[in-house]
Scaffold this motif. Structure first.
Motif, PDB file in Angstrom:
ATOM      1  N   THR A 120     -33.220  34.229  31.403  1.00  0.00           N
ATOM      2  CA  THR A 120     -32.669  34.808  30.181  1.00  0.00           C
ATOM      3  C   THR A 120     -31.376  35.539  30.502  1.00  0.00           C
ATOM      4  N   PHE A 121     -30.622  35.834  29.456  1.00  0.00           N
ATOM      5  CA  PHE A 121     -29.446  36.684  29.594  1.00  0.00           C
ATOM      6  C   PHE A 121     -29.907  38.142  29.712  1.00  0.00           C
ATOM      7  N   PRO A 122     -29.003  39.057  30.076  1.00  0.00           N
ATOM      8  CA  PRO A 122     -29.418  40.447  30.313  1.00  0.00           C
ATOM      9  C   PRO A 122     -30.182  41.105  29.168  1.00  0.00           C
ATOM     10  N   ASN A 123     -29.929  40.679  27.913  1.00  0.00           N
ATOM     11  CA  ASN A 123     -30.638  41.309  26.792  1.00  0.00           C
ATOM     12  C   ASN A 123     -32.036  40.730  26.579  1.00  0.00           C
ATOM     13  N   GLY A 124     -32.431  39.724  27.378  1.00  0.00           N
ATOM     14  CA  GLY A 124     -33.754  39.126  27.254  1.00  0.00           C
ATOM     15  C   GLY A 124     -33.794  37.839  26.467  1.00  0.00           C
ATOM     16  N   ASP A 125     -32.702  37.486  25.796  1.00  0.00           N
ATOM     17  CA  ASP A 125     -32.647  36.228  25.054  1.00  0.00           C
ATOM     18  C   ASP A 125     -32.304  35.067  25.976  1.00  0.00           C
ATOM     19  N   PRO A 126     -32.851  33.874  25.719  1.00  0.00           N
ATOM     20  CA  PRO A 126     -32.439  32.696  26.483  1.00  0.00           C
ATOM     21  C   PRO A 126     -31.197  32.038  25.880  1.00  0.00           C
ATOM     22  N   TRP A 127     -30.456  32.741  25.041  1.00  0.00           N
ATOM     23  CA  TRP A 127     -29.207  32.254  24.474  1.00  0.00           C
ATOM     24  C   TRP A 127     -28.263  33.435  24.304  1.00  0.00           C
ATOM     25  N   LYS A 128     -26.980  33.089  24.177  1.00  0.00           N
ATOM     26  CA  LYS A 128     -26.014  34.107  23.779  1.00  0.00           C
ATOM     27  C   LYS A 128     -24.943  33.443  22.924  1.00  0.00           C
ATOM     28  N   CYS A 129     -24.430  34.193  21.971  1.00  0.00           N
ATOM     29  CA  CYS A 129     -23.423  33.663  21.058  1.00  0.00           C
ATOM     30  C   CYS A 129     -22.036  33.912  21.636  1.00  0.00           C
ATOM     31  N   LEU A 130     -21.236  32.849  21.712  1.00  0.00           N
ATOM     32  CA  LEU A 130     -19.883  32.950  22.234  1.00  0.00           C
ATOM     33  C   LEU A 130     -18.866  33.312  21.166  1.00  0.00           C
ATOM     34  N   SER A 131     -19.137  32.913  19.931  1.00  0.00           N
ATOM     35  CA  SER A 131     -18.145  33.086  18.860  1.00  0.00           C
ATOM     36  C   SER A 131     -18.474  34.228  17.911  1.00  0.00           C
ATOM     37  N   CYS A 132     -19.704  34.754  17.954  1.00  0.00           N
ATOM     38  CA  CYS A 132     -20.092  35.821  17.022  1.00  0.00           C
ATOM     39  C   CYS A 132     -19.316  37.105  17.317  1.00  0.00           C
ATOM     40  N   GLY A 133     -18.796  37.723  16.282  1.00  0.00           N
ATOM     41  CA  GLY A 133     -18.152  39.022  16.429  1.00  0.00           C
ATOM     42  C   GLY A 133     -16.783  39.004  17.056  1.00  0.00           C
ATOM     43  N   VAL A 134     -16.183  37.824  17.235  1.00  0.00           N
ATOM     44  CA  VAL A 134     -14.815  37.779  17.757  1.00  0.00           C
ATOM     45  C   VAL A 134     -13.886  38.430  16.736  1.00  0.00           C
ATOM     46  N   PRO A 135     -13.049  39.388  17.130  1.00  0.00           N
ATOM     47  CA  PRO A 135     -12.172  40.060  16.175  1.00  0.00           C
ATOM     48  C   PRO A 135     -11.326  39.066  15.384  1.00  0.00           C
ATOM     49  N   PRO A 136     -11.158  39.298  14.076  1.00  0.00           N
ATOM     50  CA  PRO A 136     -10.428  38.335  13.229  1.00  0.00           C
ATOM     51  C   PRO A 136      -9.033  37.993  13.740  1.00  0.00           C
ATOM     52  N   ASP A 137      -8.309  38.949  14.318  1.00  0.00           N
ATOM     53  CA  ASP A 137      -6.958  38.652  14.783  1.00  0.00           C
ATOM     54  C   ASP A 137      -6.958  37.817  16.064  1.00  0.00           C
ATOM     55  N   GLN A 138      -8.152  37.602  16.648  1.00  0.00           N
ATOM     56  CA  GLN A 138      -8.279  36.744  17.818  1.00  0.00           C
ATOM     57  C   GLN A 138      -8.901  35.394  17.464  1.00  0.00           C
ATOM     58  N   ALA A 139      -9.095  35.168  16.166  1.00  0.00           N
ATOM     59  CA  ALA A 139      -9.657  33.896  15.691  1.00  0.00           C
ATOM     60  C   ALA A 139      -9.030  33.572  14.343  1.00  0.00           C
ATOM     61  N   ARG A 140      -7.708  33.393  14.364  1.00  0.00           N
ATOM     62  CA  ARG A 140      -6.955  33.164  13.135  1.00  0.00           C
ATOM     63  C   ARG A 140      -6.938  31.689  12.754  1.00  0.00           C
ATOM     64  N   SER A 141      -7.136  31.429  11.451  1.00  0.00           N
ATOM     65  CA  SER A 141      -6.988  30.075  10.898  1.00  0.00           C
ATOM     66  C   SER A 141      -7.861  29.049  11.596  1.00  0.00           C
ATOM     67  N   LEU A 142      -9.118  29.409  11.862  1.00  0.00           N
ATOM     68  CA  LEU A 142     -10.010  28.458  12.514  1.00  0.00           C
ATOM     69  C   LEU A 142     -10.206  27.232  11.638  1.00  0.00           C
ATOM     70  N   ASP A 143     -10.250  26.074  12.296  1.00  0.00           N
ATOM     71  CA  ASP A 143     -10.518  24.838  11.569  1.00  0.00           C
ATOM     72  C   ASP A 143     -12.009  24.775  11.254  1.00  0.00           C
ATOM     73  N   PRO A 144     -12.380  24.368  10.030  1.00  0.00           N
ATOM     74  CA  PRO A 144     -13.807  24.313   9.676  1.00  0.00           C
ATOM     75  C   PRO A 144     -14.583  23.223  10.398  1.00  0.00           C
ATOM     76  N   GLU A 145     -13.877  22.255  11.005  1.00  0.00           N
ATOM     77  CA  GLU A 145     -14.564  21.193  11.740  1.00  0.00           C
ATOM     78  C   GLU A 145     -14.979  21.746  13.097  1.00  0.00           C
ATOM     79  N   ARG A 146     -16.309  21.849  13.329  1.00  0.00           N
ATOM     80  CA  ARG A 146     -16.793  22.509  14.546  1.00  0.00           C
ATOM     81  C   ARG A 146     -17.897  21.692  15.223  1.00  0.00           C
ATOM     82  N   ASP A 147     -17.673  20.392  15.300  1.00  0.00           N
ATOM     83  CA  ASP A 147     -18.673  19.508  15.879  1.00  0.00           C
ATOM     84  C   ASP A 147     -18.356  19.217  17.348  1.00  0.00           C
ATOM     85  N   TYR A 148     -19.217  18.442  17.989  1.00  0.00           N
ATOM     86  CA  TYR A 148     -19.045  17.951  19.361  1.00  0.00           C
ATOM     87  C   TYR A 148     -18.585  19.052  20.329  1.00  0.00           C
TER      88      TYR A 148
END
Length: 634
Positions: A120-148
């Motif tokens: 598991t990761f340090p918090n006990g989960d076997p997963w972690k989110c890479l994109s959650c909570g990224v500050p908006p100015d560091q993720a501007r104009s993201l394309d809605p296509e998020r496959d593959y």
């Protein structure tokens, strides 16, 4: 779930008897022995009972790190981080509480890593989110296509549909990869869809092993599909084109269409004779790259009638080789980083396509009009019939058709080889070649239940979700290393440069209506009549073939007649109505027939929705074994 030494047990009577494939890369290569494989299911975030706000309660997820939904929707698993201990996955978080609750960041489509080593990761989960909570100015104009989703070989970036996630120079899997140091940039291709035949929006982007180049497919406004190769170039301050935000531009783009006319047409006319050109480069749908990156993998024009396979073309020489030749359908495919193996998602376990493509060594003449039908009947709505097949780099040959990765189990509900759990795109190898990851979706309505004769199964996955990620361990293998990545040029020598403003070429099928002859590679010939479409000027709408002792492979002699005509139900270019009449006999090594019912076989199929509706029958019989087309709705 234990998978013992199991060679793919598929249609031995019909397929293994079909002789040596003269077009395999090297028929002298001895096929590998089957090997032991263990398959386990990997963990995912907990499942919320609904998508409603607040449905992801602390009771369901005490750590408040998000819940995912029951249905697949935008779910897609990708490949491994370099250490082989993590897999990248695109999920949709549902049921998050409203802001300002800290758990509100676990909402919508997000990119996560899941553990593949039982830790598991340090918090006990076997997963972690890479994109959650990224500050908006560091993720501007993201394309809605998020496959593959795909991890760069460096392990420090990830391809996420039409975006690139960058963790500021640290490994994605490390504790140092946090939201505050993460940036997500959109990918920009300066080509627009305007109905004029110009290129369109990139889809199904595939990253080259060098972490710099990419390949992709694109549909045009009139339903055409073309493939491209280009280089990623970071643009920190763009002044033209949308979005005007830090982005990666696709530059030095090549259209994967051969400049040499002799390499464009899969079937060419020379006077009154037709010739099948197996050297033709026909990149219809790009599926990735070899482990070294020296070859582009793609679905191309068939080499045999109704048989859709994966081909490979060298990025410099343009040499083409056929990787799969089994009569069933292959599509998603991935090479191992050591370039010695590939895993293909294929319908050969279910025998889904044998009714249409089971007779070997017929020239791909009716495919001039029927290729859309041949490539669409593999599915039933959202249900795929794929299972992962492990094949060495030389591909199908002789009686070798690989090894089913998930052959173990008793076929019961939820087992590794449960036929109601079907493989999806894309599978992947770990960098050391000892693991394979793939994901599956469970059959759901309307592909089961209601009027469909198949009852809907009850999901055994956590929370009743209808998707799962599977890890296959190749337990007898020793860890290896990736091969050196091939140094690809910015422009593919045999391809067509495609700067902004370029116009797409005409279809490589430049055949004219008329009467032709085609000679067998071994003996005999066939009379061919190409009929013009009565509605769409210049299009071939029907193909009629009469075989006379025709043989493309020694010991396989064909006689009889086959006629196929196709109506495109405009304005929907993807909707085909097929009229099929067949009475063919094959003698020699096998005794085979391909016959339609007295009134013919009439199929309406939509290439996007894959809804199968037919009247009449089309049956292929090989050495007494009958393969009939699926019933409507199955």
């Amino acid at each position: 779930m234990r998978i013992l030494r199991s060679l793919l047990s598929v249609i031995t009577i019909a397929v293994a008897a079909s002789g040596q494939d003269v077009d395999a890369a090297s028929t002298s290569q001895r096929p590998p022995r089957p090997e032991p494989i263990d398959v386990v299911e990997l963990p995912l975030p907990p499942v919320a009972p609904s998508r409603a706000e607040g449905a992801c309660t602390p009771l369901i997820n005490p750590r408040r790190t998000g819940c995912i939904g029951i249905e697949t929707l935008s779910f897609q698993a990708g490949d491994f981080t370099p250490d082989g201990n993590h897999v990248i996955v695109n999920v949709e978080f549902v049921g998050a509480p409203a802001a300002p609750n800290p758990a509100s960041i676990y909402a919508g489509e997000q990119l996560i890593l899941i553990k593949a080593d039982g830790t598991t990761f340090p918090n006990g989960d076997p997963w972690k989110c890479l994109s959650c909570g990224v500050p908006p100015d560091q993720a501007r104009s993201l394309d809605p296509e998020r496959d593959y989703p795909h991890v760069f070989r460096s392990g420090k970036k990830a391809l996420w549909g039409h975006n690139i996630l960058d963790c500021g120079g640290v490994d994605l899997a490390s504790d140092g990869c946090t939201a505050n140091r993460t940036h997500i940039y959109p990918i920009h291709w300066p080509i627009t869809v305007d109905g004029s035949g110009r290129g369109g929006v990139p889809r199904e982007l595939r990253l080259h092993p060098d972490d710099v180049h990419m390949g992709w497919s694109s549909f045009t406004a009139n339903g055409g599909q073309f493939c491209y190769f280009g280089r990623l170039q970071f643009n920190a301050n763009p002044t033209v084109g949308e979005p005007l935000a830090p982005r990666y531009d696709l530059v030095n783009v090549s259209l994967l269409d051969a400049r040499d006319e002799k390499l464009r047409a899969p079937i060419a006319a020379e006077g009154g004779e037709l010739r099948v050109n197996r050297a033709a480069i026909t990149v219809g749908e790009l599926r990735g790259f070899s482990g070294a990156g020296d070859e582009i993998l793609y679905i191309g024009a068939p080499w045999e009638a109704n048989n859709i396979d994966v081909l490979a073309v060298h990025v410099v020489t343009g040499a083409v080789r056929r990787l799969t030749s089994h009569p069933d359908y292959t599509d998603p495919v991935a090479f191992s980083p050591d370039n010695k193996w590939f895993v293909a998602m294929d319908t050969r376990v279910s025998q889904r396509q044998m009714w249409m493509s089971g007779m070997r060594w017929l020239p791909p003449l009716v495919d001039i009009v029927a290729v859309t039908a041949a490539s669409s009947t593999r599915n039933n709505h959202e249900r795929r019939f794929f299972q992962p097949i492990l094949i060495d780099r030389y591909g199908d040959r002789g009686d070798y058709f690989g090894q089913q990765v998930n052959a173990g189990g008793d076929g019961s509900n939820g087992s590794a080889n449960d036929p109601n759990w079907n493989g999806r795109a894309d599978p992947a190898f770990s960098h050391d070649g000892t693991k394979i990851v793939y994901w599956q979706a469970l059959v759901v309505p309307p592909a089961c239940g209601g009027a469909n004769p198949l009852p809907c199964p009850v999901s055994t996955a956590e929370g009743g979700r209808t998707y799962r990620v599977m890890l296959a361990r190749l337990t007898s293998r020793k860890p290896g290393k990736p091969v050196k990545v091939f140094d690809v040029p910015d422009y593919i020598p045999w391809a067509t440069p495609f700067p902004p403003g370029s116009t797409l070429p005409e279809s490589p099928y430049s055949l004219l209506p008329g009467n032709y002859t085609i000679r067998g590679r071994v003996s005999g010939d066939a009379d061919v009549v190409l009929g013009e479409d009565p509605v769409i000027a210049g299009r071939i709408g029907s193909v009629s073939v009469t075989y006379q002792n025709y043989s493309d492979e020694r010991g396989y002699v064909v006689n009889g007649h086959e006629q196929v005509s196709v109506e495109i139900k405009l304005p929907d270019v993807w909707n085909n109505l097929v009229h099929w009449y067949s009475d063919i006999v094959q003698t020699g090594v096998v005794r085979a027939t391909k016959k339609t019912s007295p009134g013919g076989f009439h199929l309406e199929i939509h290439a996007v929705t894959n809804v199968f509706q037919a009247n009449g029958t089309l049956t292929t019989t090989i050495n007494g074994v009958e393969y009939k087309q699926p019933a409507n709705g199955t």
